[in-house]
Design a protein around this motif. Structure first.
Motif, short mmCIF file in Angstrom:
data_model
loop_
_atom_site.label_atom_id
_atom_site.label_comp_id
_atom_site.label_asym_id
_atom_site.label_seq_id
_atom_site.Cartn_x
_atom_site.Cartn_y
_atom_site.Cartn_z
N SER A 252 30.89 -28.51 25.79
CA SER A 252 31.52 -28.24 24.59
C SER A 252 30.98 -27.07 23.88
O SER A 252 31.83 -26.29 23.14
N ASP A 253 29.59 -26.78 23.78
CA ASP A 253 28.93 -25.86 23.09
C ASP A 253 29.19 -24.50 23.71
O ASP A 253 29.59 -23.55 23.01
N SER B 163 35.16 -19.40 23.14
CA SER B 163 36.26 -19.27 22.69
C SER B 163 36.27 -18.30 21.41
O SER B 163 37.04 -17.57 21.20
N LYS B 164 35.25 -18.21 21.00
CA LYS B 164 34.95 -17.39 19.84
C LYS B 164 34.85 -15.71 20.22
O LYS B 164 35.02 -14.90 19.59
N THR C 236 32.97 -23.56 23.03
CA THR C 236 33.32 -23.08 21.71
C THR C 236 32.63 -21.70 21.56
O THR C 236 33.49 -20.76 20.73
#
Length: 108
Positions: free
Chosen positions: A20-21, A27-28, A24
């Motif tokens: 998840s980290d 994706s940024k 994220t």
């Protein structure tokens, strides 16, 4: 996350402890690298499910004539779509980049 510009591609290495980290953070940053070939080297400390791997399929690099390869040696590639580039080593990722460059030159 570590980002290193190589001669023919950009290498993104994870240092996060969870998918998840990592996803994220990826994706940024992915928009900034949309015009480059990307290799993601995912830490062996991160356990990834098939469903989580499939989140990377929406990247759309192929339609922009760019390669996208994931390095992760724990994955069962038989469970993933055939057009998904996942390999156990960075050397194999570089081989995929070369093969896809040849395919583009030949018009495939």
């Amino acid at each position: 996350m570590f980002i290193e510009k190589k001669e023919n591609y950009t290498l993104v290495s994870s240092n996060e402890d969870s998918f998840s980290d990592f996803f994220t953070a990826f994706s940024k940053m992915k928009e900034a690298y949309k015009s480059e070939h990307l290799v993601l080297d995912i830490s062996k400390n991160i356990n990834i499910t098939k469903e989580e791997f499939l989140l990377f399929l929406s990247d759309g690099k192929k339609k922009h004539d760019k390669s996208f390869v994931i390095v992760y040696n724990i994955a069962n590639i038989d469970d993933l779509p055939q057009n998904f580039n996942i390999v156990p080593t960075l050397i194999e990722a570089e081989d995929i980049l070369e093969m896809e460059a040849i395919e583009r030159e030949l018009g495939f």
